[in-house]
Each structure stands twice: as structure tokens, then as C-alpha cells.
Design a protein around this motif. Structure first.
Motif, PDB file in Angstrom:
ATOM      1  N   GLY A  50       0.769  -1.365   0.116  1.00  0.00           N
ATOM      2  CA  GLY A  50       0.042  -0.115  -0.012  1.00  0.00           C
ATOM      3  C   GLY A  50       0.784   1.364   0.053  1.00  0.00           C
ATOM      4  N   VAL A  51       2.071   1.222  -0.482  1.00  0.00           N
ATOM      5  CA  VAL A  51       2.981   2.476  -0.659  1.00  0.00           C
ATOM      6  C   VAL A  51       2.424   3.488  -1.300  1.00  0.00           C
ATOM      7  CG1 VAL A  51       5.046   3.446  -1.600  1.00  0.00           C
ATOM      8  CG2 VAL A  51       4.650   1.168  -0.374  1.00  0.00           C
ATOM      9  N   GLN A  52       1.481   3.224  -2.370  1.00  0.00           N
ATOM     10  CA  GLN A  52       0.621   4.090  -3.235  1.00  0.00           C
ATOM     11  C   GLN A  52      -0.489   4.843  -2.611  1.00  0.00           C
ATOM     12  OE1 GLN A  52       0.516   1.006  -3.542  1.00  0.00           O
ATOM     13  NE2 GLN A  52      -1.677   0.187  -3.857  1.00  0.00           N
ATOM     14  N   ILE A  57      -1.729  11.790  -5.135  1.00  0.00           N
ATOM     15  CA  ILE A  57      -2.048  11.088  -6.523  1.00  0.00           C
ATOM     16  C   ILE A  57      -0.712  11.369  -7.437  1.00  0.00           C
ATOM     17  CG2 ILE A  57      -3.480  12.705  -7.646  1.00  0.00           C
ATOM     18  CD1 ILE A  57      -3.468   8.956  -8.026  1.00  0.00           C
ATOM     19  N   LEU A  58      -0.474  12.756  -7.311  1.00  0.00           N
ATOM     20  CA  LEU A  58       0.677  13.345  -8.101  1.00  0.00           C
ATOM     21  C   LEU A  58       1.826  12.484  -8.105  1.00  0.00           C
ATOM     22  CD1 LEU A  58       1.924  15.253 -10.342  1.00  0.00           C
ATOM     23  CD2 LEU A  58       2.201  16.784  -8.394  1.00  0.00           C
ATOM     24  N   TRP A  59       2.332  12.289  -6.805  1.00  0.00           N
ATOM     25  CA  TRP A  59       3.683  11.430  -6.280  1.00  0.00           C
ATOM     26  C   TRP A  59       3.457   9.980  -6.846  1.00  0.00           C
ATOM     27  CZ3 TRP A  59       4.610  12.488  -0.522  1.00  0.00           C
ATOM     28  CH2 TRP A  59       4.748  14.059  -0.222  1.00  0.00           C
ATOM     29  N   VAL A  60       2.066   9.560  -6.932  1.00  0.00           N
ATOM     30  CA  VAL A  60       2.258   8.006  -7.590  1.00  0.00           C
ATOM     31  C   VAL A  60       2.114   8.089  -8.784  1.00  0.00           C
ATOM     32  CG1 VAL A  60       0.348   6.205  -7.520  1.00  0.00           C
ATOM     33  CG2 VAL A  60       0.369   7.499  -5.419  1.00  0.00           C
ATOM     34  N   GLN A  61       1.595   9.056  -9.412  1.00  0.00           N
ATOM     35  CA  GLN A  61       1.797   9.181 -10.692  1.00  0.00           C
ATOM     36  C   GLN A  61       3.210   9.382 -11.512  1.00  0.00           C
ATOM     37  OE1 GLN A  61      -0.738  12.232 -11.975  1.00  0.00           O
ATOM     38  NE2 GLN A  61      -2.456  10.891 -12.102  1.00  0.00           N
ATOM     39  N   ILE A  62       3.886  10.129 -10.761  1.00  0.00           N
ATOM     40  CA  ILE A  62       5.479  10.242 -10.936  1.00  0.00           C
ATOM     41  C   ILE A  62       6.275   9.186 -10.720  1.00  0.00           C
ATOM     42  CG2 ILE A  62       7.515  11.344 -10.063  1.00  0.00           C
ATOM     43  CD1 ILE A  62       6.016  14.011  -9.510  1.00  0.00           C
ATOM     44  N   ALA A  63       5.915   8.218  -9.793  1.00  0.00           N
ATOM     45  CA  ALA A  63       6.562   7.051  -9.438  1.00  0.00           C
ATOM     46  C   ALA A  63       6.241   5.887 -10.555  1.00  0.00           C
ATOM     47  CB  ALA A  63       6.093   6.283  -7.892  1.00  0.00           C
ATOM     48  N   ALA A  64       4.943   6.030 -10.907  1.00  0.00           N
ATOM     49  CA  ALA A  64       4.485   5.001 -12.008  1.00  0.00           C
ATOM     50  C   ALA A  64       5.357   5.257 -13.226  1.00  0.00           C
ATOM     51  CB  ALA A  64       3.079   5.212 -12.301  1.00  0.00           C
ATOM     52  N   PHE A  65       5.362   6.549 -13.640  1.00  0.00           N
ATOM     53  CA  PHE A  65       6.306   6.950 -14.775  1.00  0.00           C
ATOM     54  C   PHE A  65       7.803   6.490 -14.624  1.00  0.00           C
ATOM     55  CE2 PHE A  65       9.234  10.157 -16.809  1.00  0.00           C
ATOM     56  CZ  PHE A  65       8.726   9.630 -18.223  1.00  0.00           C
ATOM     57  N   VAL A  66       8.356   6.709 -13.491  1.00  0.00           N
ATOM     58  CA  VAL A  66       9.866   6.327 -13.282  1.00  0.00           C
ATOM     59  C   VAL A  66       9.815   4.745 -13.268  1.00  0.00           C
ATOM     60  CG1 VAL A  66      11.488   6.154 -11.729  1.00  0.00           C
ATOM     61  CG2 VAL A  66      10.361   8.298 -11.811  1.00  0.00           C
ATOM     62  N   VAL A 177      -4.164   0.855  -7.684  1.00  0.00           N
ATOM     63  CA  VAL A 177      -3.378   1.672  -8.642  1.00  0.00           C
ATOM     64  C   VAL A 177      -3.961   2.023  -9.767  1.00  0.00           C
ATOM     65  CG1 VAL A 177      -2.180  -0.228  -9.887  1.00  0.00           C
ATOM     66  CG2 VAL A 177      -0.741   1.942  -9.158  1.00  0.00           C
ATOM     67  N   ALA A 178      -5.156   1.600 -10.109  1.00  0.00           N
ATOM     68  CA  ALA A 178      -5.984   1.911 -11.187  1.00  0.00           C
ATOM     69  C   ALA A 178      -6.384   3.420 -11.162  1.00  0.00           C
ATOM     70  CB  ALA A 178      -6.974   0.873 -11.425  1.00  0.00           C
ATOM     71  N   GLY A 179      -6.542   3.864 -10.072  1.00  0.00           N
ATOM     72  CA  GLY A 179      -6.844   5.284  -9.825  1.00  0.00           C
ATOM     73  C   GLY A 179      -6.060   6.186 -10.307  1.00  0.00           C
ATOM     74  N   ILE A 180      -4.824   5.823 -10.422  1.00  0.00           N
ATOM     75  CA  ILE A 180      -3.627   6.809 -10.846  1.00  0.00           C
ATOM     76  C   ILE A 180      -4.051   7.275 -12.556  1.00  0.00           C
ATOM     77  CG2 ILE A 180      -2.157   5.913  -9.364  1.00  0.00           C
ATOM     78  CD1 ILE A 180      -0.519   4.885 -11.603  1.00  0.00           C
ATOM     79  N   ALA A 181      -4.652   6.580 -13.181  1.00  0.00           N
ATOM     80  CA  ALA A 181      -4.858   7.009 -14.627  1.00  0.00           C
ATOM     81  C   ALA A 181      -5.829   8.261 -14.705  1.00  0.00           C
ATOM     82  CB  ALA A 181      -5.414   5.568 -15.451  1.00  0.00           C
TER      83      ALA A 181
END
Length: 821
Positions: A50-52, A57-66, A177-181
Motif C-alpha cells: 500500500g505504498v501508493q 496522486i501526483l506522487w504516485v503518477q510520478i513514481a509510476a512513470f519512473v 493503482v488503477a486510480g492513477i490513470a
């Protein structure tokens, strides 16, 4: 011979060949794509834990991109590095494991001699042997070692994290994590419309609980458990109701700093404080009856009685327990004023004495749920030492709860002093720490007890330091600050140690001091540890004294007595007496031990008298002259101190400062003359150390002389103390050098037995030898029956205990003695 068909032989190796090829696939995939699956495993572990959900949400999106970029780079790198294994490579690897490479031999063709029958027969025999060897082929294991490519073992870290996530994490959290889209998020079809976690306090050691997996109607959790619930879908479709938190939790609302994840209808965060109901009302909801188990208070109590070590260290046991373990403890020591015997310097009201707070020792190994430990500390120098106090023990658990024991009244053990002068100094120090108004009284008492010190003060150095301290204390009578009081207390403590430990030059004086201290300890009811320490001191002093007698007999046999009737006592027999005293003390036979101590004292006194009568040549030579110089210096210091006191009291000094300066000059001249003579140990390291000490003594005398000429008696006394201390040090070094010379002389031709200077076999006291197996001969060396003496002492104690007019303290002490007997 029938020719061998290579195709048929290789067909039999189909499974070893296939397994070898499969292993090569695994080997090359692992080498090329280990960075990719390392990234994927780490990502899965983070999502399952559950780190996400911890950040916006912005941090999660950046992490997903990286993470996505890293995965693509790793996949591209692996695709470039990967090379597809083929059958020929697997065949070659399998052939390399067989002797003679039979698979390659089966595929060979005969070129030379193919039409020669003999050559053809040889070729066929060779192929038959190769076919036999090929039939023994086994699959080749792949080489999956990646240590050279992954020196930091990142693959193992990722694998461990993934396993831990699978065991203790939640697969449903990965789906969140689907919520980051971009755009509205829709809950996964068939997935839960809510999620919840119960996280007990870390100190309990209990694991987190995923509420979606709890189907039972009841759930037991510790008080302080944090419960988090996340609702998905349409806002308001699900509602959380609870009675387990005293303060109703507010739904977590989105803010610019912490926006709510898209697709999440509601977040609830609460801490369990009581038992009650927890329900998620709505479609697919659930309800539990929560039982909150409270964290019990820790408990602590005193275990056993306080004991005292010989050096004054006290030991006090305690027991502590807690359901999840004690994390810390302390004890607060406070003066028990009501229990203090308010006599002498303690009659006045005490100044405020801050309580002493000590940290309690905790077990280094094992659990802390229930344990027993011992507090060991030394508060001998504190104002509370040897006074009644109350001790309150406290234990703290991980939840911050504190529990205290009942007040424990006890006499706070500290170091005890058995030299009378040392005990007097310590008592005056205690009175000074009790209240500074006791300063004048302490000065007068210490002056009185140190007046005419020749008979009982066994440390000239301590006596001089005491004089200086008393002068300083007198100067403070107008007003003493706390810092001045504490500094004076430290000075008096050091002076008491000097008196207690002594600086006696002769072994006989050290022996008498050891006897005095042991007798004083026995009378005062010392602890077994203190008695044991004093017994060791007495044994060492006895050993030194017998060695001194032996060396004196070898140095001056003619000067020893040769007549008279008496008896001999050997070192072994003296040790037997000491062992007997120790045994009696351990058995509680105090009166018998005191009687035997008195017998030993009389024996030593008889030996001292006889030695003095026989050794008429003693005192002559450089060592004797040095001793006389030291004695005269002591007399001069006494006169200077007496004049100083008379001057302060408004009386005329007894001597003119110029006369004192002349006496000091004469003493310095005598010391200089001694240094021009031959001294023991000349040319050796010990002898040179003695001469260096005399040089320091001469320089201190010169400074004392100047101070006396200037009328500075204070400064003169300080320099005279330095001079005497240096002379004593020099005498010690010369004595050691002389003893070494005597030992060397004995080894190089000495024939006399230690302690037997008389050719008739008499000892240095002119006594005849006794039986080897017992103390003394058939003639009593001291007309004293130990049993009779013990009975006399016991009768006297009983008589005194019956006199009601005696002080209460003395009657209590006599009663304790009777209880011991």
C-alpha cells in the motif's frame, strides 16, 4: 560388424538434449532479463504493502512513470542481450560433459580407408564405443549464477520483498493503482467495494489484519490499534459506523496538499480505544463486534534486602513485569527525615537535598515481560549516604504507562570508614552537607580530635591536608556558597581516604592499623564483604611484617636478642591464627573472634617490644638519619601550625618566624648532607627514584624557608607538606632498594634461614621454636584462655545491656551483639 546409425544413436538422447536446451533458455533469460523482473517484483511488493496510498496522486503518477520507464529500459536491454539457444549448442554442451566427445564422433564420416575392410572394421568398432558412451549422457544443469552481473544481490532483495508482500500484504491493494490513470476510476469488476486494515501498535508484535479477509463476526485487537477503511464507488453508497473510538473519526476530505485518490469515495482512519461495533453499511458491507484488549499496567517491586560491598557499593534487587515488556525503569531515592536520628550535627533542619534518580538496568538478553535484575551503584559521596531514605521504583512500558512500587524505607548503604580519624572527618563532612551552619562546629571538633596526634594519626600527609582544609573552612564562616560547600566536601572525602588507607612507613604500623580497623569493623557489625576485605588487608600486613622481621634478622643478627625463654611463631602459624579469626566471624562467634584478635595484638606488641630492646643499632646510617629529618620536619610543621592558630586567635606566636626559617634552613642542610652520602640502591633505578624524591623535598623545603622569612605561615605549611610527602616517597624507594640488595645477598651466599638469626635456633625474640603443627610451644606466649576471655566479654555485654541509664543507641548496639552470640 554392423555399421552404427548416428541418427538412431542421437534419437535415444532426445530427453537429455531437450532438458539441456531448456536449461540454456533459462540461463540466457535470467542473464538478460534479471533487471526487468527485479523491478517488477519490487513494484509488486510496494503496491501490495500500500505504498501508493501514503501520498498524493501526483506522487504516485510520478513514481509510476519512473518505474515504467525503468522497466522499458530493462526490457530493451534484455532483448539486446538475449540470444536464442539452438539445438546444436545444446548438443555441443551435452557432448562436452562426456569423455571423448562421443556425440561428435558419431556424426563424423570416414575419409581415409573407407574401402579397406580392415580399416572399416576399426572405424565401426570406434563408433560402437562412442555410441555406448553417448548412451550414458545426462542433462546438463544450467548456470543461473548472476553474482558477477548483480554484485549487490538486488534480485534477492526484490524476491524477499515480493514473498513478504504475498504473505503479509494485500493483492487487492495492487488493484487500487488503477486510480492513477487520468479520468474517473471504476472499481474492478468482481473486486471489493471497500478495503480495511487493522494495524496493532508495533510494540505488541502482532501482525496487521486485512479486514476484507475477516469473515468472523467478532474480532479481537489491542487497544491503540489503528483501523483504516477505504470506500470505492459512488460517494455515499457505503457508510462506516462505529462505537470503538471515543471520538468519532472525521472522514478524510481532499485538500490541495493531499488530494483524495480518484475513484475513492471515502477514507476513514480511527484508533481503537474501547470494545464496540464496527460496520460498513451498504451493498457488500460487513459488521464486526470488536473486542479491545487493554494494555495492562506494568508492575515493579523490591526483591530482597539491600547489601553493601566492601568498597561501599550497594546492591538492591527488584522485579518487574508487563504484558508486552518493560522498556525502562528508574528509582527515586529521597531522604526519610522522620527516620533520621536527630543528634549532634543533625539536630538542625537540613538544607534541601534533591532526590537521587537512577536508571534501572534492563536485561540485555531474553524478554522483558517478567524479569529480575539488581541495581548496583555507589552513592558513598552523596549527602544521603548512610542515612535513612525511601526508594520508589518505577517501570515504564512501551505505551508510556508508568507504575511505581510502594516506598521502600532503607538505610542507604555507602562506604564505611573504620579508622577513627577517618570516621570523624566523614561525620563532619556529613554534617556540613546536612546544613552549612554546621561549619564552625565541624572546625572545632576536627581541631579537637586532631590535637596532639602523635598517638593515633597514622597519616601525616592526611593530617597536613586536614589543617589546610580547616583553615579554608574557617575563612568561609562569613558565608559559604553551595559550590564552596561541595568543594570542601570533596576535599574532606579525600582526606578521610588518606586517613583510612594510611601512609605508614613501617610494616608494624601497617599491621597495627589493619588490626585496629578489623576490630572496629567487628564492633560496628560490618558486612561479610567488609570483613573479608579487612581480613585480606590484615593478611597482607602480617605478611609484610614477617618479611621485615626476616630481613632485619639477616641484616643485624648480633643485635637481636639471644636469651630468654619464650617461643617461636612462624608465618604459617600466623596465617593459621588469621584463618581461625575468619572462621569464627563467618560462624557468628564474634566474642571468640575478638578474643583471638586480642591475643594476636598482644603477641604483636610483645614482638615489637622485644625487637626494640634488641635492635639498639637501629636508626643509625643514612636511613635512620633520613627518618630523624622527617620527624624534625614534622615537629617544625606542628610548631608553624600552632603559631598560625595563635595568631588568628589574637595571641602572640610561640616562635619568631625568623627562628622557624632558621630551623627550616638547618633541616634543608641536613637533607643535602644526606644526599652526599651513599644511599641504598645507588646506581639502580629504584635508588635514583629515591634521590629524585629527595631533590623534590629539598626544593619544597627551600620554598617553605622563603615563606617563613616572609611571614607566610599558610604557604610554608603547604610547602612543608610537600617536603614530607617527598621524603616519605624517597624512604619507600630506598627501603625497596635495600630489600632487593638483601635478597640478592641471600641468593648469592646467604645461609641463614629467614627469621633464625640465632645459631641456637631461637627466633629474633629469643624464643624457642614450638611445634610445627600448632601456634606456639608448650609455654603460653600470652597468658590468655580464649574461651575464658570470650565468656568474660559476653558477661560484660550482658551487664551493660541491663543498665537502663545508658544511651538508647548503646543499648541497641549491645542487644545486637547479644543476638549475634
Amino acid at each position: 560388424m554392423t555399421p552404427i546409425d548416428p541418427t538412431e544413436a542421437l534419437r535415444k538422447l532426445v530427453w537429455p538434449l531437450r532438458l539441456t536446451l531448456l536449461g540454456m533458455w533459462a540461463e540466457r533469460i535470467a542473464r538478460a532479463f534479471w533487471p526487468l523482473w527485479t523491478i517488477l517484483l519490487l513494484t509488486f511488493a510496494a503496491l501490495a504493502f500500500g505504498v501508493q496510498d501514503l501520498g498524493p496522486i501526483l506522487w504516485v503518477q510520478i513514481a509510476a512513470f519512473v518505474v515504467g520507464t525503468a522497466a522499458l529500459v530493462a526490457a530493451f536491454w534484455g532483448w539486446r542481450k538475449f540470444r536464442k539457444p539452438v539445438r546444436a549448442e545444446a548438443l555441443a554442451r551435452l557432448d562436452a560433459t562426456l569423455p571423448g566427445r562421443p556425440l561428435a564422433a558419431l556424426e563424423d564420416t570416414q575419409i581415409i580407408g573407407a574401402h579397406d575392410p580392415a580399416s572399416l572394421a576399426v572405424w565401426r568398432a570406434h563408433q560402437a564405443r562412442m555410441a555406448t558412451r553417448a548412451a550414458e549422457a545426462r542433462p546438463v544443469a544450467p548456470d543461473l549464477r548472476l553474482s558477477s552481473r548483480d554484485p549487490y544481490s538486488l534480485r534477492y532483495v526484490a524476491l524477499t520483498a515480493a514473498v513478504m508482500a504475498a504473505l503479509f500484504g494485500s493483492f487487492w491493494r495492487v488493484s487500487s493503482v488503477a486510480g492513477i490513470a487520468p479520468g474517473p476510476a471504476i472499481a474492478a469488476v468482481g473486486g471489493p467495494s471497500w478495503e480495511g486494515w487493522a494495524q496493532p501498535p508495533a510494540y505488541t508484535g502482532k501482525p496487521s489484519v486485512y479486514l476484507s479477509d475477516v469473515t468472523a463476526a467478532t474480532l479481537e485487537v489491542p487497544v491503540g490499534t489503528r483501523i483504516q477503511i477505504r470506500l470505492y464507488g459512488t460517494e455515499g453508497a457505503l457508510v462506516v459506523e462505529q462505537t470503538i473510538a471515543q471520538v468519532a473519526p472525521q472522514p478524510v476530505s481532499a485538500t490541495p496538499e493531499t488530494p483524495k485518490p480518484e475513484g475513492v469515495a471515502g477514507l476513514t482512519d480511527l484508533t481503537v480505544s474501547q470494545s464496540g461495533r464496527l460496520a460498513i453499511e451498504g451493498p457488500g458491507g460487513r459488521e464486526w463486534q470488536i473486542t479491545a484488549t487493554p494494555d495492562g499496567l506494568p508492575a515493579i517491586e523490591v526483591s530482597g534486602e539491600m547489601t553493601r560491598e566492601a568498597d561501599g557499593t550497594f546492591k538492591q534487587g527488584f522485579k518487574a513485569r508487563d504484558d508486552y515488556g518493560v522498556v525502562a525503569g528508574r528509582v527515586t531515592i529521597t531522604l526519610d527525615l522522620a527516620a533520621v536520628s536527630r543528634h549532634h550535627g543533625l539536630t538542625v533542619e537540613p538544607e534541601p537535598i534533591a532526590p537521587v534518580v537512577l536508571d534501572l538496568p534492563m536485561p540485555l538478553k531474553g524478554g522483558r515481560e517478567d524479569f529480575t535484575e539488581i541495581l548496583v551503584d555507589d552513592l558513598s559521596k552523596h549527602a544521603l549516604a548512610n542515612l535513612p531514605v525511601t526508594m520508589v521504583f518505577a517501570a515504564t512500558d512501551a505505551a508510556g504507562q508508568v507504575a511505581e512500587s510502594m516506598p521502600y524505607p532503607v538505610l542507604l548503604h555507602g562506604r564505611r570508614f573504620f579508622d577513627p580519624m577517618a570516621a570523624a572527618v566523614i561525620e563532619m563532612r556529613r554534617d556540613l552537607l546536612w546544613n552549612r551552619v554546621n561549619g564552625p562546629r565541624s572546625v572545632e571538633i576536627l581541631k579537637a580530635v586532631s590535637n596532639r596526634p602523635e598517638d593515633f594519626l597514622r597519616s601525616d600527609r592526611a593530617a597536613l591536608h586536614l589543617r589546610v582544609a580547616l583553615r579554608e573552612l574557617e575563612k568561609m564562616q562569613g558565608g559559604m556558597t553551595t559550590d564552596q560547600r561541595d568543594a570542601m566536601a570533596e576535599t574532606l572525602w579525600n582526606i578521610a581516604l588518606m586517613f583510612e588507607e594510611g601512609d605508614l612507613a613501617s610494616a608494624m604500623e601497617r599491621l597495627q592499623r589493619a588490626q585496629d580497623r578489623l576490630e572496629e569493623a567487628i564492633r560496628n557489625g560490618a558486612s561479610p564483604e567488609e570483613i573479608d576485605q579487612l581480613m585480606k588487608e590484615l593478611q597482607q600486613a602480617m605478611k609484610d611484617y614477617t618479611q621485615e622481621l626476616s630481613e632485619e634478622a639477616q641484616r643485624n643478627p648480633e643485635g637481636m636478642p639471644k636469651g630468654g625463654e619464650g617461643q617461636e611463631i612462624t608465618g604459617d602459624q600466623l596465617q593459621q591464627m588469621l584463618d581461625e579469626i575468619e572462621r569464627l566471624m563467618k560462624e557468628g562467634k564474634t566474642a571468640e573472634a575478638m578474643a583471638l584478635m586480642e591475643q594476636l595484638r598482644q603477641l604483636m606488641e610483645n614482638m615489637q617490644v622485644t625487637q626494640g630492646e634488641g635492635g639498639k643499632g637501629e636508626g643509625k646510617g643514612p636511613m635512620g638519619d633520613l627518618g630523624e629529618t622527617l620527624k624534625d620536619q614534622q615537629d617544625l610543621s606542628d610548631d608553624a601550625y600552632r603559631d598560625l592558630q595563635q595568631g588568628r586567635n589574637g595571641q602572640d606566636p610561640g616562635q619568631d618566624p625568623g627562628e622557624l626559617a632558621d630551623r627550616q634552613r638547618d633541616l634543608r642542610g641536613r637533607l643535602g648532607d644526606l644526599q652526599d652520602q651513599k644511599l641504598p640502591g645507588d646506581g639502580t633505578e629504584t635508588g635514583e627514584a629515591g634521590r629524585d624524591a629527595l631533590d623534590r623535598a629539598e626544593e619544597a623545603m627551600r620554598e617553605a624557608e622563603r615563606a617563613l622569612e616572609d611571614g607566610d605561615l599558610d604557604g610554608a605549611l603547604d610547602r612543608q607538606a610537600d617536603a614530607m610527602e617527598a621524603m616519605r616517597e624517597g624512604m619507600k624507594e630506598f627501603g625497596d632498594a635495600l630489600a632487593e640488595e638483601n635478597r640478592d645477598g641471600q641468593e648469592n651466599g646467604g645461609t641463614q634461614e629467614a627469621g633464625r638469626a640465632d645459631p641456637k635456633g631461637r627466633d629474633p625474640l629469643g624464643r624457642e621454636p614450638g611445634d610445627a603443627a600448632r601456634i606456639g610451644s608448650d609455654q603460653n606466649m600470652v597468658q590468655n584462655d580464649p574461651d575464658k576471655r570470650a565468656q568474660e566479654l559476653l558477661d560484660e555485654i550482658r551487664r551493660r545491656s541491663g543498665e537502663a541509664g545508658r544511651p538508647v543507641e548503646e543499648l541497641d548496639y549491645l542487644k545486637r551483639l547479644l543476638d549475634l552470640f
